[in-house]
Design an enzyme around this catalytic site. Structure first.
Site, mmCIF file in Angstrom:
data_model
loop_
_atom_site.group_PDB
_atom_site.id
_atom_site.type_symbol
_atom_site.label_atom_id
_atom_site.label_comp_id
_atom_site.label_asym_id
_atom_site.label_seq_id
_atom_site.Cartn_x
_atom_site.Cartn_y
_atom_site.Cartn_z
ATOM 1 N N ARG A 69 35.895 -15.220 -10.776
ATOM 2 C CA ARG A 69 36.013 -13.976 -10.023
ATOM 3 C C ARG A 69 34.626 -13.452 -9.684
ATOM 4 O O ARG A 69 33.667 -13.698 -10.407
ATOM 5 C CB ARG A 69 36.783 -12.929 -10.836
ATOM 6 C CG ARG A 69 38.293 -13.164 -10.837
ATOM 7 C CD ARG A 69 39.033 -12.103 -11.622
ATOM 8 N NE ARG A 69 38.804 -12.238 -13.048
ATOM 9 C CZ ARG A 69 37.955 -11.534 -13.754
ATOM 10 N NH1 ARG A 69 37.260 -10.561 -13.190
ATOM 11 N NH2 ARG A 69 37.807 -11.745 -15.038
ATOM 12 N N TYR A 197 39.298 -19.465 -5.355
ATOM 13 C CA TYR A 197 39.449 -19.460 -6.816
ATOM 14 C C TYR A 197 40.471 -18.435 -7.306
ATOM 15 O O TYR A 197 40.489 -17.284 -6.835
ATOM 16 C CB TYR A 197 38.100 -19.183 -7.497
ATOM 17 C CG TYR A 197 38.294 -18.962 -8.968
ATOM 18 C CD1 TYR A 197 38.482 -20.053 -9.817
ATOM 19 C CD2 TYR A 197 38.396 -17.686 -9.488
ATOM 20 C CE1 TYR A 197 38.746 -19.851 -11.153
ATOM 21 C CE2 TYR A 197 38.654 -17.480 -10.837
ATOM 22 C CZ TYR A 197 38.830 -18.563 -11.659
ATOM 23 O OH TYR A 197 39.100 -18.366 -12.975
ATOM 24 N N LYS A 206 45.570 -10.726 -10.306
ATOM 25 C CA LYS A 206 44.757 -9.544 -10.610
ATOM 26 C C LYS A 206 44.801 -8.514 -9.476
ATOM 27 O O LYS A 206 44.815 -7.312 -9.733
ATOM 28 C CB LYS A 206 43.310 -9.948 -10.874
ATOM 29 C CG LYS A 206 43.141 -11.058 -11.893
ATOM 30 C CD LYS A 206 43.584 -10.668 -13.279
ATOM 31 C CE LYS A 206 43.110 -11.729 -14.264
ATOM 32 N NZ LYS A 206 43.571 -11.593 -15.611
ATOM 33 N N HIS A 226 46.290 -5.225 -18.599
ATOM 34 C CA HIS A 226 45.786 -6.588 -18.815
ATOM 35 C C HIS A 226 46.120 -7.007 -20.248
ATOM 36 O O HIS A 226 45.251 -7.060 -21.113
ATOM 37 C CB HIS A 226 44.259 -6.560 -18.596
ATOM 38 C CG HIS A 226 43.628 -7.896 -18.485
ATOM 39 N ND1 HIS A 226 42.305 -8.110 -18.787
ATOM 40 C CD2 HIS A 226 44.110 -9.094 -18.085
ATOM 41 C CE1 HIS A 226 42.005 -9.387 -18.578
ATOM 42 N NE2 HIS A 226 43.081 -9.993 -18.148
ATOM 43 N N SER A 248 39.142 -11.150 -20.228
ATOM 44 C CA SER A 248 39.362 -12.537 -19.825
ATOM 45 C C SER A 248 38.610 -13.490 -20.756
ATOM 46 O O SER A 248 37.469 -13.222 -21.126
ATOM 47 C CB SER A 248 38.869 -12.773 -18.403
ATOM 48 O OG SER A 248 39.551 -11.947 -17.509
ATOM 49 N N CYS A 250 39.097 -14.226 -23.912
ATOM 50 C CA CYS A 250 38.897 -13.778 -25.293
ATOM 51 C C CYS A 250 40.100 -14.128 -26.165
ATOM 52 O O CYS A 250 40.296 -13.534 -27.226
ATOM 53 C CB CYS A 250 38.631 -12.279 -25.346
ATOM 54 S SG CYS A 250 37.001 -11.823 -24.745
ATOM 55 N N ASP A 275 48.968 -12.590 -20.045
ATOM 56 C CA ASP A 275 47.850 -11.968 -19.330
ATOM 57 C C ASP A 275 48.120 -10.542 -18.843
ATOM 58 O O ASP A 275 47.229 -9.712 -18.879
ATOM 59 C CB ASP A 275 47.466 -12.847 -18.129
ATOM 60 C CG ASP A 275 46.106 -12.491 -17.534
ATOM 61 O OD1 ASP A 275 45.186 -12.182 -18.311
ATOM 62 O OD2 ASP A 275 45.964 -12.521 -16.299
ATOM 63 N N ARG A 366 40.448 -24.246 -15.409
ATOM 64 C CA ARG A 366 41.740 -23.594 -15.645
ATOM 65 C C ARG A 366 42.906 -24.559 -15.536
ATOM 66 O O ARG A 366 42.821 -25.580 -14.859
ATOM 67 C CB ARG A 366 41.936 -22.496 -14.585
ATOM 68 C CG ARG A 366 40.920 -21.356 -14.653
ATOM 69 C CD ARG A 366 41.341 -20.310 -15.636
ATOM 70 N NE ARG A 366 40.327 -19.310 -15.912
ATOM 71 C CZ ARG A 366 40.598 -18.162 -16.524
ATOM 72 N NH1 ARG A 366 41.828 -17.863 -16.900
ATOM 73 N NH2 ARG A 366 39.650 -17.295 -16.780
HETATM 74 O O1 SAT Z 1 40.940 -13.584 -12.717
HETATM 75 S S1 SAT Z 1 41.576 -14.845 -12.974
HETATM 76 O O2 SAT Z 1 42.980 -14.713 -12.693
HETATM 77 O O3 SAT Z 1 41.009 -15.871 -12.138
HETATM 78 C C1 SAT Z 1 41.401 -15.278 -14.585
HETATM 79 C C2 SAT Z 1 40.834 -14.215 -15.431
HETATM 80 O O4 SAT Z 1 39.677 -13.871 -15.267
HETATM 81 O O5 SAT Z 1 41.548 -13.693 -16.298
HETATM 82 MN MN MN Z 2 43.214 -12.107 -17.436
#
Ligand code: SAT
Ligand code: MN
Length: 590
Positions: A69, A197, A206, A226, A248, A250, A275, A366
């Site tokens: 991101r 991406y 997101k 989140h 993200s 973690c 997520d 990923r």
């Molecule tokens: O933002 S993404 O969906 O690409 C993955 C993340 O950072 O949690």
């Molecule tokens: Mn995330």
């Protein structure tokens, strides 16, 4: 095609601007998916991985400059700058449209424009929300098919008249200079160009389910967070659900798929989400959560039989890998995988582990996979009302300061703990890894409006929900003087969650400290774990001086929010800081 006029007019308008060769309305079916995959195999967008050991698994290599991101290119384009807040980059809607439409002009020439109707949340749920993404990337379509309920059923709801979020995406020329991820919360609109991406391009995730949804949720009385969602079933067969917000990379996916340690026979973890959680107040006054997603877009490196066996097993079929390395026999490979040897790195260059100075897989490589393949998948992920949440966990990566776990004394105190969160930066976003940064509620990159207003809204749930969840803070990442992690993590984290659930039911021994309730000695069950009292002491230690400095830093951070900062939150901060035991003159200033 569609009977919804607003939708067909928008698609026409976008086609006039972007001038694609074809327009394809996605039905979300298997045949369509296969055709897309075949096309991408033919043009080199995807490589097929080993058919025997990884059936229907594919590798995608993104542009090397497009691997995470890009927060500096992500904007909230609200009418008023103050509504976006100091936590977001802001542009006027006018300027934003002008800038980005110039990049969309003719951007789909010679390409196919795909229309993706999708539903975030169980298709039958009144808490689910609809969206339509337009994209020129078949990779995005294939990922959206795995990550959302996509196609006909979603379009049916839209045609029945439900509102939907519009998302326009083009990979553009992939140059970082021509990349923009823009959100127009008042228009329920997203425009993203220049990146293929994950979080920049799969707009349901997101951009919609967090940035736009957080704004919409405040208008409508719910929360878009989140957070992972899991059910924890004890040997008596009782399942209680928790939600946890970590930044993200973690460990949300690992916790969501946790396998209980040997010392916990009869326990079982059920994954509802890894997520994102959408929370609403149920008729019973509790908070209930649905997972708006249908798949996982998880970090690959580090995944193995020991760290996350469920994920490891889940990604052996029907999986899209992005930016991993490959072995000689075309198996995907990543750092932390115990078998095989990479011969090609994530960029497709020859790779020799003996001489290499860089990892073979990208640290933010990923997997995209359907949640239903997860051995611990919970059927409740389809429940229209979602699951009732007993406890909320905030946490991050903190090498020092934060104990393994502590519990908030009230909802307001819990909101302060969430708002005061900080974590070491990971590879999930562009920038320097390892720096501690403030990341309230793990929403810093994702809150679609002013954090001051967001905290005020969070505080209001003390009124809205009669039986709100208990709030905890966890830190699996505390290190000793030798730089090693003090706590083994992964499956063993269940021991910590067990104490938290005991607290929710009025048991569980705790010591009261100014920062919250910390487990009393012996309250976390350690049978079968090789960890000594001294280490446990370090894990649970609360250093008042260090916390005092932390709360000073939090005060500075809060000050940026000016009059949007809720007074109640600042009072709560002063209360906690004032109770810390520090040398004379500091305390009197608190
Ligand atoms: O933002 S993404 O969906 O690409 C993955 C993340 O950072 O949690
Ligand atoms: Mn995330």
């Amino acid at each position: 095609m569609t009977t919804n006029r607003a939708l067909s007019e928008w698609v026409d308008e976008v086609a006039r601007l972007t001038r694609p060769e074809n327009v394809h309305w996605c039905d979300g079916g298997e045949e369509e998916f296969q055709r897309l995959i075949d096309g991408m195999l033919a043009d080199g967008t995807l490589y097929e991985l080993n058919r025997e050991s990884y059936p229907r698994c594919y590798l995608h290599r993104s542009d090397p400059s497009d691997v995470a991101r890009v927060e500096h290119l992500t904007f909230i384009c609200s009418e008023n700058e103050a509504d976006a807040g100091p936590n977001n980059h802001w542009m006027t809607p006018n300027e934003a449209h002008k800038k980005v439409d110039a990049l969309f002009e003719g951007a789909m020439k010679g390409r196919t424009l795909y229309v993706i109707p999708y539903c975030m949340g169980p298709i039958q749920s009144s808490h689910a929300r609809l969206g339509v993404e337009i994209t020129d990337s078949p990779y995005v379509v294939a990922n959206m098919k795995i990550m959302t309920r996509m196609g006909r059923q979603a379009l049916d709801r839209i045609e029945a008249g439900e509102p939907f979020v519009r998302g326009l995406h083009s990979t553009g020329d992939l140059s970082p200079d021509h990349r923009l991820i823009l959100h127009f919360p008042e228009e329920r609109l997203i425009k993203s160009v220049g990146s293929g991406y994950g979080g920049n391009a799969l707009l349901g995730k997101k951009c919609h389910a967090l940035r736009i949804a957080s704004w919409q949720a405040r208008d409508e009385g719910w929360l878009a967070e989140h957070m992972l969602i899991v059910g924890i079933q004890n040997p008596e067969g009782k399942t209680r659900y928790i939600a946890a917000a970590f930044p993200s990379a973690c460990g949300k996916t690992n916790l969501a798929m946790l396998i209980p340690p040997k010392a916990y026979p009869g326990w079982k973890i059920w994954t509802v989400g890894d997520d994102i959680a959408w929370l609403h107040v149920g008729d019973d006054g509790r908070l209930w959560a649905i997972n708006p997603e249908a798949g996982y877009f998880g970090v690959v490196p580090g995944t193995n039989e020991k760290t996350n066996k469920n994920a490891y097993d889940t990604i052996t079929k029907n999986t899209i890998f992005t930016n991993v390395a490959v072995t000689e026999d075309m198996e995907p490979w990543w750092e932390g995988k115990k078998t095989g040897k990479p011969v090609t790195d994530w960029q497709g260059r020859p790779y020799d582990p003996a001489t290499a100075s860089e990892p073979a897989a990208h640290p933010n490589s990923r997997f995209t996979v359907s949640a239903q393949q997860n051995p611990s998948y919970s059927e409740e992920a389809e429940a229209p009302e979602g699951v009732p949440i007993s406890a909320i966990f905030f946490g991050g990566r903190r090498a020092s300061l934060a104990p393994l776990i502590f519990e908030a004394k009230s909802w307001e105190h819990g909101v302060l703990i969430g708002a005061g969160m900080a974590s070491e930066k990971t590879a999930a976003a562009a920038g320097k890894v390892g720096e501690v940064r403030r990341d309230p509620m793990a929403m810093k990159p994702f809150c679609g409006y002013n954090y001051g207003d967001y905290w005020r809204y969070w505080l209001s749930f003390a009124r809205r929900a009669e039986h709100p969840p208990h709030i905890f803070h966890v830190n699996w990442f505390r290190k000793g003087a030798d730089g090693k992690f003090l706590w083994p993590g992964f499956g063993e984290n269940l021991r910590v969650l067990e104490w938290a659930l005991e607290r929710c039911e009025g048991h569980g021994d705790a010591d009261e400290t100014p920062i919250g309730f910390v487990p009393a000695r012996g309250a976390i069950h350690l049978e079968g774990l090789d960890i000594d009292n001294q280490t446990m002491g370090k894990l649970l230690a609360v250093d008042d001086e260090a916390w005092y400095s932390e709360y000073e830093e939090i005060a500075e951070y809060f000050a940026d929010y000016g009059e949007r900062l809720p007074e109640k939150l600042e009072h709560e901060r002063e209360r906690v800081a004032g109770a810390l035991n520090v040398a004379g003159d500091k305390a009197s200033q608190a």
